[in-house]
Every structure is written in C-alpha cells, then in structure tokens.
Design an enzyme around this catalytic site. Structure first.
Site, PDB file in Angstrom:
ATOM      1  N   THR A  67       9.471  -9.767   3.908  1.00 50.91           N
ATOM      2  CA  THR A  67      10.564 -10.702   4.172  1.00 50.91           C
ATOM      3  C   THR A  67      10.052 -11.903   4.959  1.00 50.91           C
ATOM      4  O   THR A  67       8.829 -12.132   5.014  1.00 50.91           O
ATOM      5  CB  THR A  67      11.768  -9.986   4.826  1.00 50.91           C
ATOM      6  OG1 THR A  67      12.866 -10.898   4.896  1.00 50.91           O
ATOM      7  CG2 THR A  67      11.461  -9.461   6.220  1.00 50.91           C
ATOM      8  N   LYS A  71       7.247 -14.309   1.890  1.00 47.70           N
ATOM      9  CA  LYS A  71       7.456 -14.017   0.464  1.00 47.70           C
ATOM     10  C   LYS A  71       6.602 -14.874  -0.469  1.00 47.70           C
ATOM     11  O   LYS A  71       6.182 -14.391  -1.523  1.00 47.70           O
ATOM     12  CB  LYS A  71       8.935 -14.196   0.094  1.00 47.70           C
ATOM     13  CG  LYS A  71       9.783 -13.079   0.636  1.00 47.70           C
ATOM     14  CD  LYS A  71      11.243 -13.295   0.307  1.00 47.70           C
ATOM     15  CE  LYS A  71      12.076 -12.317   1.088  1.00 47.70           C
ATOM     16  NZ  LYS A  71      13.507 -12.604   1.017  1.00 47.70           N
ATOM     17  N   GLY A 135      12.598 -18.310  -0.406  1.00 54.94           N
ATOM     18  CA  GLY A 135      12.285 -17.121  -1.190  1.00 54.94           C
ATOM     19  C   GLY A 135      13.519 -16.384  -1.673  1.00 54.94           C
ATOM     20  O   GLY A 135      13.650 -16.081  -2.874  1.00 54.94           O
ATOM     21  N   ARG A 157      18.008 -28.198   2.439  1.00 55.07           N
ATOM     22  CA  ARG A 157      17.592 -29.180   3.461  1.00 55.07           C
ATOM     23  C   ARG A 157      16.448 -30.036   2.937  1.00 55.07           C
ATOM     24  O   ARG A 157      16.453 -31.249   3.091  1.00 55.07           O
ATOM     25  CB  ARG A 157      17.164 -28.427   4.728  1.00 55.07           C
ATOM     26  CG  ARG A 157      16.532 -29.323   5.776  1.00 55.07           C
ATOM     27  CD  ARG A 157      16.194 -28.539   7.024  1.00 55.07           C
ATOM     28  NE  ARG A 157      15.180 -27.508   6.792  1.00 55.07           N
ATOM     29  CZ  ARG A 157      14.664 -26.741   7.738  1.00 55.07           C
ATOM     30  NH1 ARG A 157      15.092 -26.860   8.975  1.00 55.07           N
ATOM     31  NH2 ARG A 157      13.753 -25.830   7.446  1.00 55.07           N
TER      32      ARG A 157
HETATM   33  N1  LIG Z   1      20.760  -9.437   2.614  1.00 56.42           N
HETATM   34  C1  LIG Z   1      19.564  -9.219   2.096  1.00 56.42           C
HETATM   35  O1  LIG Z   1      19.291  -8.222   1.409  1.00 56.42           O
HETATM   36  C2  LIG Z   1      18.481 -10.236   2.291  1.00 56.42           C
HETATM   37  C3  LIG Z   1      17.302 -10.183   1.537  1.00 56.42           C
HETATM   38  C4  LIG Z   1      16.356 -11.174   1.731  1.00 56.42           C
HETATM   39  C5  LIG Z   1      16.553 -12.174   2.649  1.00 56.42           C
HETATM   40  N2  LIG Z   1      17.699 -12.175   3.385  1.00 56.42           N
HETATM   41  C6  LIG Z   1      17.943 -13.244   4.345  1.00 56.42           C
HETATM   42  O2  LIG Z   1      17.869 -14.482   3.666  1.00 56.42           O
HETATM   43  C7  LIG Z   1      17.558 -15.507   4.595  1.00 56.42           C
HETATM   44  C8  LIG Z   1      16.505 -16.452   3.997  1.00 56.42           C
HETATM   45  O3  LIG Z   1      15.308 -15.722   3.769  1.00 56.42           O
HETATM   46  P1  LIG Z   1      14.101 -16.333   2.916  1.00 56.42           P
HETATM   47  O4  LIG Z   1      13.144 -15.237   2.713  1.00 56.42           O
HETATM   48  O5  LIG Z   1      14.637 -17.086   1.753  1.00 56.42           O
HETATM   49  O6  LIG Z   1      13.480 -17.404   3.937  1.00 56.42           O
HETATM   50  P2  LIG Z   1      12.613 -18.700   3.584  1.00 56.42           P
HETATM   51  O7  LIG Z   1      11.836 -18.521   2.350  1.00 56.42           O
HETATM   52  O8  LIG Z   1      11.916 -19.031   4.861  1.00 56.42           O
HETATM   53  O9  LIG Z   1      13.712 -19.854   3.270  1.00 56.42           O
HETATM   54  C9  LIG Z   1      14.564 -20.328   4.281  1.00 56.42           C
HETATM   55  C10 LIG Z   1      15.626 -21.237   3.673  1.00 56.42           C
HETATM   56  O10 LIG Z   1      16.515 -21.614   4.735  1.00 56.42           O
HETATM   57  C11 LIG Z   1      16.493 -23.056   4.874  1.00 56.42           C
HETATM   58  N3  LIG Z   1      16.595 -23.384   6.285  1.00 56.42           N
HETATM   59  C12 LIG Z   1      15.930 -22.791   7.310  1.00 56.42           C
HETATM   60  N4  LIG Z   1      16.276 -23.366   8.482  1.00 56.42           N
HETATM   61  C13 LIG Z   1      17.173 -24.337   8.178  1.00 56.42           C
HETATM   62  C14 LIG Z   1      17.881 -25.298   8.965  1.00 56.42           C
HETATM   63  N5  LIG Z   1      17.738 -25.367  10.277  1.00 56.42           N
HETATM   64  N6  LIG Z   1      18.729 -26.126   8.326  1.00 56.42           N
HETATM   65  C15 LIG Z   1      18.886 -26.079   6.980  1.00 56.42           C
HETATM   66  N7  LIG Z   1      18.223 -25.204   6.184  1.00 56.42           N
HETATM   67  C16 LIG Z   1      17.375 -24.346   6.780  1.00 56.42           C
HETATM   68  C17 LIG Z   1      15.177 -23.486   4.284  1.00 56.42           C
HETATM   69  O11 LIG Z   1      15.239 -24.838   3.935  1.00 56.42           O
HETATM   70  P3  LIG Z   1      13.868 -25.693   3.731  1.00 56.42           P
HETATM   71  O12 LIG Z   1      13.389 -25.359   2.330  1.00 56.42           O
HETATM   72  O13 LIG Z   1      14.284 -27.082   3.902  1.00 56.42           O
HETATM   73  O14 LIG Z   1      12.893 -25.209   4.772  1.00 56.42           O
HETATM   74  C18 LIG Z   1      15.087 -22.534   3.079  1.00 56.42           C
HETATM   75  O15 LIG Z   1      15.957 -22.955   2.050  1.00 56.42           O
HETATM   76  C19 LIG Z   1      17.153 -14.778   5.881  1.00 56.42           C
HETATM   77  O16 LIG Z   1      18.234 -14.791   6.777  1.00 56.42           O
HETATM   78  C20 LIG Z   1      16.889 -13.368   5.421  1.00 56.42           C
HETATM   79  O17 LIG Z   1      17.091 -12.409   6.443  1.00 56.42           O
HETATM   80  C21 LIG Z   1      18.658 -11.237   3.207  1.00 56.42           C
END
Ligand SMILES: NC(=O)c1ccc[n+]([C@@H]2O[C@H](COP(=O)([O-])OP(=O)(O)OC[C@H]3O[C@@H](n4cnc5c(N)ncnc54)[C@H](OP(=O)(O)O)[C@@H]3O)[C@@H](O)[C@H]2O)c1
Length: 260
Positions: A67, A71, A135, A157
């Site tokens: 996670t 990813k 991711g 963003r």
């Molecule tokens: N419920 C579940 O089963 C499950 C499974 C997987 C993940 N999740 C959750 O999903 C979330 C995202 O995970 P990920 O793996 O996709 O992370 P990631 O690859 O790091 O992507 C983060 C995303 O959030 C955006 N973001 C981060 N900070 C921001 C801010 N201050 N303002 C606006 N946009 C912002 C990023 O935008 P940029 O591209 O501009 O950086 C990107 O689109 C996490 O909370 C994770 O715990 C949940």
C-alpha cells in the site's frame, strides 16, 4: 496459531500505523482454515528494493500486499505483472512463485466494485466522478470501466496524471465515455474519493460537498477514520454514503484467493 509451516504475507506500507488490512486478512485466513498470516512492515521508499530482494529468498513467503506509497515502485520490482497491474504499472499484491519469482497483480479496483455490489449498488450504466489518479484510483478507474459505467470523469491535484490515466483507459474501453475534468460532483450518480485526503486531521475535502445533490452515492477509499469528514458532509447533504472499509472486506477475499 502460528506454526513452523505458516506462510508469511507482509503488508508493505509507510507509515503503517493506519493500516486495517492485517486484521481483515487474518480473519479471512482463519475462517478458511488457511495457515497464512499477515503482519505490517513499515518500509521507507529508500528501503523498498532491498526489502523486496530479501523477501524473495524466504521460502515460506506466500506473497506481499502493498500500500501507500509503494504501489508504483513495487511493480517495477516484479518479474511479471498480470491483469490491471500490467496495464496500469502499479500493483497491490505480489505472489511468490515456487521458483522464487514474483508475480504482481492489482485488486483495489475489483475490490471496490465488489464492495459496491455487496452493499447493493450496481455501477454499470452510471455516471461517475473519481477524484484521484494514484495507485488506488487507477485501479478503481480500470475496474469501473470494466464494470460498464457509462461515463467516468477523473479529477486529480496533478491534472497531467488524470489526463494520462483517462487516455490509457479510453484505448482499452472505447465504449465508455472517459475523460479528465474538474472535481465537481454535481450531477453524477456516484462520486468517489480515490485520494488519501481524509486520513489526517485538517485535510481538505476532495471536492466541495455543497455541490452534491441528494441522489448521488458518495464513496470513499479511505478507511481510517471509518467515517471521513467527506462522508459526514455528504450525509448532511442527504446523500447515501459508502465507507472505505467495504472495499477492503470485499478485496481481501480476492487477495487470499490469489495467494491460497
Ligand atoms: N479501502 C481500501 O481497501 C483501500 C485500498 C487501497 C488504498 N486505500 C486508500 O486509498 C488512498 C490512496 O492510496 P494510493 O495507494 O492511491 O496512494 P497514492 O498512489 O500515493 O495516491 C494518492 C492520491 O491522492 C492525491 N493526493 C494526496 N495528497 C493530496 C492533497 N493534499 N490534495 C489533493 N490530492 C492529494 C494524489 O494526488 P497527486 O497525484 O497530485 O499526488 C493521488 O491522486 C489511501 O488513503 C489508502 O489508504 C484504501
């Protein structure tokens, strides 16, 4: 009970204190009578490649679940990628094959769609706003298009990432109206937070909740806190809400199937 034959599945995260997957994963293994256990490993981005290289050599490693923030980086460390992982270049699970090679896959999106259906919501034919292009959001976008949504708008963003994801998906799903656009939820059947916003106190909302109309289902990927400020604001606007925990409970079954 952990024995000498227990298969090990670490969850690679940084930081790891927010993770909820180990509890759900271990309960699923116990319910199926599988001798497999998950523990969180807090691995920094700088330590990821060395950790994966070391884990390759562990004979009782079933695989790794991955996670934030690994990813994308971990996909490049696999020997092969399958399904959505191959198209998106991100993975959230790796299986260690008997020869020690690593196969990466991505179940965030399928888990999200399965969670919606489990709660009685069919996304096929719906218009969807997805905020995020990281991711998890990439996996959701792929699975929503595969599930036959009519229209998918991706807002992020960093807009170039939303554009690139929309363009890649249009090539694979020509029958779905897919584009990048603003994070305005007005008029969508389903509005999803696919970003990490909401995990930390003081985070901005991923979109303006005042623009929500009562017919929209508002869904989360964030599962800690259980009810995010976005879901609270959406419920106050009269919207039905869908928590992030549904995605993980549905997805864990797919993850365990992949490793079992
Ligand atoms: N419920 C579940 O089963 C499950 C499974 C997987 C993940 N999740 C959750 O999903 C979330 C995202 O995970 P990920 O793996 O996709 O992370 P990631 O690859 O790091 O992507 C983060 C995303 O959030 C955006 N973001 C981060 N900070 C921001 C801010 N201050 N303002 C606006 N946009 C912002 C990023 O935008 P940029 O591209 O501009 O950086 C990107 O689109 C996490 O909370 C994770 O715990 C949940």
């Amino acid at each position: 009970m952990i024995t000498g034959t227990t298969r090990f599945t670490p969850l690679l995260a940084h930081p790891s204190r927010h993770v909820r997957t180990p509890g759900v994963f271990n309960a699923e293994c116990a319910a199926r009578g599988l001798d497999m256990v998950m523990v969180p490993l807090d691995v920094t981005p700088a330590g990821l490649a060395a950790t994966v290289a070391a884990l390759r050599g562990v004979a009782n490693l079933a695989g790794m679940v991955v996670t934030i923030p690994h990813k994308g980086a971990v996909a490049a460390l696999c020997d092969r990628l399958t399904g959505a992982a191959e198209m998106l270049g991100v993975c959230n699970i790796i299986r260690r094959e008997p020869d020690g090679s690593l196969t990466g896959a991505m179940f965030d999106g399928e888990g999200f769609v399965a969670g919606l259906r489990q709660e009685g919501y069919e996304p096929s034919g719906k218009s969807v706003l997805l905020v995020g292009a990281g991711g998890a959001a990439a996996g959701l976008a792929h699975a929503l298009a595969a599930a036959g949504v009519a229209r998918l708008t991706i807002a992020n963003r960093s807009p170039d990432k939303a554009e690139a994801l929309a363009s890649d998906l249009r090539a694979v799903f020509p029958g779905v109206n897919i584009g990048a656009g603003p994070a305005d939820p007005a008029g969508y059947d389903l509005a999803i937070n696919g970003t990490s916003l909401g995990m930390h106190e003081g985070d901005a909302l991923p979109f303006d909740a005042a623009r929500l109309l009562p017919g929209t289902l508002v869904a989360e990927v964030v599962m800690q806190p259980d009810v995010t400020p976005l879901l609270t604001a959406a419920a106050a606007r009269g919207c039905r809400v869908h928590k992030g925990v549904h995605m993980i409970t549905a997805q864990v079954r797919l993850l365990v199937d992949f490793l079992a």
